[in-house]
Design a protein around this motif. Structure first.
Motif, mmCIF file in Angstrom:
data_model
loop_
_atom_site.group_PDB
_atom_site.id
_atom_site.type_symbol
_atom_site.label_atom_id
_atom_site.label_comp_id
_atom_site.label_asym_id
_atom_site.label_seq_id
_atom_site.Cartn_x
_atom_site.Cartn_y
_atom_site.Cartn_z
ATOM 1 N N ARG A 17 0.835 -1.214 0.000
ATOM 2 C CA ARG A 17 0.000 0.000 0.000
ATOM 3 C C ARG A 17 0.867 1.260 0.000
ATOM 4 O O ARG A 17 0.553 2.239 -0.674
ATOM 5 N N ARG A 18 1.954 1.221 0.742
ATOM 6 C CA ARG A 18 2.887 2.352 0.764
ATOM 7 C C ARG A 18 3.518 2.539 -0.623
ATOM 8 O O ARG A 18 3.675 3.658 -1.104
ATOM 9 N N ALA A 19 3.856 1.442 -1.257
ATOM 10 C CA ALA A 19 4.431 1.517 -2.607
ATOM 11 C C ALA A 19 3.426 2.140 -3.579
ATOM 12 O O ALA A 19 3.803 2.942 -4.436
ATOM 13 N N LEU A 22 3.423 5.831 -3.098
ATOM 14 C CA LEU A 22 4.620 6.456 -3.647
ATOM 15 C C LEU A 22 4.654 6.413 -5.174
ATOM 16 O O LEU A 22 5.111 7.355 -5.814
ATOM 17 N N GLU A 23 4.220 5.286 -5.743
ATOM 18 C CA GLU A 23 4.216 5.112 -7.198
ATOM 19 C C GLU A 23 2.891 4.480 -7.617
ATOM 20 O O GLU A 23 2.813 3.271 -7.840
ATOM 21 N N PRO A 24 1.854 5.304 -7.727
ATOM 22 C CA PRO A 24 0.517 4.769 -8.017
ATOM 23 C C PRO A 24 0.339 4.224 -9.433
ATOM 24 O O PRO A 24 -0.703 3.655 -9.735
ATOM 25 N N ASP A 25 1.352 4.351 -10.278
ATOM 26 C CA ASP A 25 1.247 3.891 -11.665
ATOM 27 C C ASP A 25 1.898 2.531 -11.913
ATOM 28 O O ASP A 25 2.142 2.165 -13.057
ATOM 29 N N MET A 26 2.172 1.783 -10.858
ATOM 30 C CA MET A 26 2.811 0.471 -11.009
ATOM 31 C C MET A 26 1.755 -0.633 -10.961
ATOM 32 O O MET A 26 1.228 -0.947 -9.896
ATOM 33 N N PRO A 27 1.433 -1.246 -12.102
ATOM 34 C CA PRO A 27 0.383 -2.267 -12.119
ATOM 35 C C PRO A 27 0.698 -3.485 -11.254
ATOM 36 O O PRO A 27 -0.207 -4.103 -10.698
ATOM 37 N N GLU A 28 1.979 -3.808 -11.109
ATOM 38 C CA GLU A 28 2.350 -5.001 -10.330
ATOM 39 C C GLU A 28 1.858 -4.916 -8.892
ATOM 40 O O GLU A 28 1.434 -5.915 -8.311
ATOM 41 N N SER A 29 1.886 -3.748 -8.298
ATOM 42 C CA SER A 29 1.430 -3.596 -6.912
ATOM 43 C C SER A 29 -0.047 -3.929 -6.789
ATOM 44 O O SER A 29 -0.466 -4.593 -5.845
ATOM 45 N N TYR A 30 -0.843 -3.493 -7.746
ATOM 46 C CA TYR A 30 -2.276 -3.778 -7.717
ATOM 47 C C TYR A 30 -2.537 -5.270 -7.945
ATOM 48 O O TYR A 30 -3.423 -5.850 -7.313
ATOM 49 N N ARG A 31 -1.737 -5.886 -8.851
ATOM 50 C CA ARG A 31 -1.901 -7.330 -9.074
ATOM 51 C C ARG A 31 -1.551 -8.118 -7.823
ATOM 52 O O ARG A 31 -2.206 -9.099 -7.487
ATOM 53 N N LYS A 32 -0.492 -7.707 -7.118
ATOM 54 C CA LYS A 32 -0.102 -8.399 -5.876
ATOM 55 C C LYS A 32 -1.228 -8.318 -4.851
ATOM 56 O O LYS A 32 -1.613 -9.315 -4.243
ATOM 57 N N LEU A 33 -1.748 -7.108 -4.650
ATOM 58 C CA LEU A 33 -2.844 -6.955 -3.689
ATOM 59 C C LEU A 33 -4.061 -7.781 -4.099
ATOM 60 O O LEU A 33 -4.731 -8.370 -3.244
ATOM 61 N N ALA A 47 -10.584 -8.201 -5.562
ATOM 62 C CA ALA A 47 -9.479 -8.542 -6.459
ATOM 63 C C ALA A 47 -9.788 -8.040 -7.866
ATOM 64 O O ALA A 47 -8.910 -7.502 -8.549
ATOM 65 N N HIS A 48 -11.026 -8.197 -8.281
ATOM 66 C CA HIS A 48 -11.434 -7.772 -9.615
ATOM 67 C C HIS A 48 -11.206 -6.267 -9.802
ATOM 68 O O HIS A 48 -10.653 -5.835 -10.811
ATOM 69 N N GLU A 49 -11.601 -5.503 -8.824
ATOM 70 C CA GLU A 49 -11.400 -4.052 -8.856
ATOM 71 C C GLU A 49 -9.910 -3.709 -8.993
ATOM 72 O O GLU A 49 -9.513 -2.870 -9.810
#
Length: 172
Positions: A17-19, A22-33, A47-49
């Motif tokens: 969430r902190r990442a 800091l960098e809201p344009d990284m798709p990998e962070s959203y996929r991990k969550l 997860a779908h969202e």
């Protein structure tokens, strides 16, 4: 990821969430969550969202597209799942990740023959890749073929000895 392996789930979530902050344009962070929402909470809706946020940010689209296909299959939406899987194949028909997603989607939808076909393709393209081999073994287990899974393990990892000595069971 290391924190998750140490069962420190909340700390791992906090870091992701902190990442994102800091960098809201990284798709990998959203996929991990998204993956963690499924694994930890069974929240496919959440997860779908997150997966669609990742997709909107994903320049190439392949990872997010395949993950959305898998999520739709887990939600039981066969038509959308296969449509997103088709899109993943359009983006890269021989990518190992596309083939992994195809196995997961077809296994989840109960298409065991098609899942097996994709596992064979994986084996042909990536015969010595440990993750691919693990998916092949898992696929046999999910199909109820513990003996075949044991034999596959023996073929892949002969140092384990006689396959009769291997005990395999699938756990949740």
């Amino acid at each position: 990821l290391t924190l998750r392996w140490l069962n420190r789930f909340e700390e791992a979530r906090m870091i992701i969430r902190r990442a994102i902050k800091l960098e809201p344009d990284m798709p990998e962070s959203y996929r991990k969550l998204a993956g963690w929402e499924i694994e930890d909470n069974g929240r496919y809706d959440r997860a779908h969202e997150l997966l669609f946020r990742a997709y909107a940010l994903d320049k190439e689209g392949l990872l997010s597209t395949g993950a959305i296909a898998v999520n739709y299959s887990m939600l039981g939406d066969r038509e959308r799942s296969l449509a997103w899987l088709d899109e993943a194949f359009r983006l890269n028909p021989v990518s190992r990740i596309t083939l992994i997603y195809a196995v997961a989607v077809h296994a989840e939808l109960g298409n065991r023959d098609q899942a097996s076909d994709y596992r064979r393709q994986i084996a042909g393209i990536y015969p010595n890749h440990n993750r691919m081999n693990a998916y092949r073994v898992l696929g046999e287990l999910r199909a109820g073929n513990a003996n075949q899974a044991s034999q596959m393990l023996q073929d892949i990892y002969p140092e384990f000895g006689d396959p009769g000595n291997l005990v395999i069971e699938e756990t949740n």
